[in-house]
Design an enzyme around this catalytic site. Structure first.
Site, short mmCIF file in Angstrom:
data_model
loop_
_atom_site.label_atom_id
_atom_site.label_comp_id
_atom_site.label_asym_id
_atom_site.label_seq_id
_atom_site.Cartn_x
_atom_site.Cartn_y
_atom_site.Cartn_z
N SER A 1 -23.69 81.88 65.60
CA SER A 1 -23.02 83.19 65.50
C SER A 1 -21.85 83.36 66.45
CB SER A 1 -24.01 84.32 65.74
OG SER A 1 -24.64 84.64 64.53
N TYR B 1 -19.55 79.37 55.19
CA TYR B 1 -20.12 80.06 56.37
C TYR B 1 -21.10 79.13 57.10
CZ TYR B 1 -23.30 83.01 59.02
OH TYR B 1 -24.09 83.52 60.02
N LYS C 1 -18.52 83.83 64.79
CA LYS C 1 -18.10 85.04 64.06
C LYS C 1 -16.80 85.68 64.59
CE LYS C 1 -22.69 85.87 62.23
NZ LYS C 1 -24.05 86.32 62.53
N TYR D 1 -26.45 91.32 69.20
CA TYR D 1 -27.59 91.73 68.37
C TYR D 1 -28.02 93.16 68.75
CZ TYR D 1 -27.73 86.66 67.50
OH TYR D 1 -27.41 85.36 67.19
N VAL E 1 -27.96 81.95 67.79
CA VAL E 1 -29.37 81.52 67.79
C VAL E 1 -29.61 80.14 68.38
CG1 VAL E 1 -30.27 82.93 65.92
CG2 VAL E 1 -29.19 80.76 65.40
#
Ligand code: GLU
Length: 316
Positions: free
Chosen positions: A61, A186, A64, A238, A256
């Protein structure tokens, strides 16, 4: 001075044993829980590291913010915000949900928003989409990055929720290319391998308003950086983003695989790696290290002494 403080924080936090390595992507469960790397890159291009700063891990992530940056740069601000919002979601990062009012994902830091951004790059670049993403990340990192095929295969085989999210967005025309292509793109971006040193350089390129301070390459405009850092600040950690803003006060993004990057505007980029995660999905050691770094150098954006905004002139 910076090196001494980094070494000290590294040796103290290495003792921490709590947290669980992510296993919902099977290949991630093979990570060594003992790995712990820290790196700081300044906007002058100086690099400080401690521990396993050159151990590769998949970006997950932490990708992103960079695909969001690429979308803003390549497709423009107006078009990008037709495909993603700017509000914290209050839902889990992988929720199969869109904003009920706007019908687009809440923000680019949750999976739906990141899939939407990948879809936008796919639409714009066609077959060149992955190379556009890989080469953008490489410019931020100052190194030629590549995919870890083992993690890619493992994640693609288990990406059922991401497919569900992409189908939901396809049905509402948030993405216009075939769902499989968007999910592949992705997943490929998440499987790009980096190190803590490279993540610190990527963060430092944001701290340096879009120019990599080590290679001197300008990658995105200052306005794009402002959008990216704002969304990292409000949505990057998060369901811990609010508490993080209070306790640490830096734009940041975790992933993660156990990576965490944080940015001190116009000063430094921080990159950390340690696989065991807490109940929010953030790296236990990386969070502790950031809390200590923020405390030690006064890095909180709203620190009353405002030491962080001039830390380089104090410590170098
Ligand atoms: N590739 C992971 C997923 O889509 C990224 C999750 C994360 O790092 O938060 O589930």
């Amino acid at each position: 001075m910076i090196q001494n403080i980094l070494d000290d924080i590294y040796s103290r936090i290495s003792e921490e044993q709590s947290g669980e390595v992510a296993n919902y992507i099977p290949a991630l469960a093979e990570a060594d829980p003992k790995d712990f790397g820290l790196a700081i890159v300044t906007v002058n291009g100086d690099v400080y590291t401690a521990g396993d700063a050159d151990t590769p891990f998949t970006i997950q992530s932490q990708s992103k913010p960079f695909t969001f940056a690429l979308a803003l740069e390549e497709c423009g601000i107006e078009t990008t915000y037709e495909h993603v919002g700017t509000e914290p979601s209050g839902d889990a990062f992988n929720s199969v949900v869109l904003d009920p009012v706007t019908k687009v994902p809440f923000n680019p830091m949750v999976n739906s928003g990141a899939l939407s951004m990948a879809g936008l790059i796919q639409e714009k670049k066609g077959e060149g989409a992955f190379e556009a993403i890989r080469s953008c990340y490489s410019s931020f990192a100052g190194a030629e990055l590549s995919v870890n095929d083992r993690v890619y295969d493992s994640e693609l085989a288990t990406a059922h929720r991401n497919r569900a999210i992409a189908h939901l967005m396809r049905s509402g025309d948030v993405v216009s290319d075939p769902v499989d292509e968007v999910v592949h793109l992705y997943t490929e971006q998440c499987s790009i391998e980096v190190t803590a040193r490279q993540m610190a350089t990527m963060s430092a390129s944001l701290a340096n308003i879009g120019t990599n301070p080590v290679t001197d390459e300008t990658i995105v405009s200052p306005l794009v950086v402002r959008h990216v850092l704002s969304l990292m600040f409000t949505c990057g950690m998060y369901d811990y983003a609010g508490r993080w803003a209070v306790d640490v006060g830096m734009p940041a993004k975790s992933g993660v695989s156990g990576g965490l990057m944080a940015v001190v505007n116009r000063q430094i980029g921080i990159g950390l790696y340690s696989p065991p995660l807490d109940e929010h999905g953030n790296s236990v050691r990386a969070i502790k290290a950031c809390v200590e770094l923020a405390e030690e150098f006064g890095l909180h954006a709203f620190e009353f002494s405002n030491a962080g905004s001039s830390m380089l002139s104090v410590y170098i």
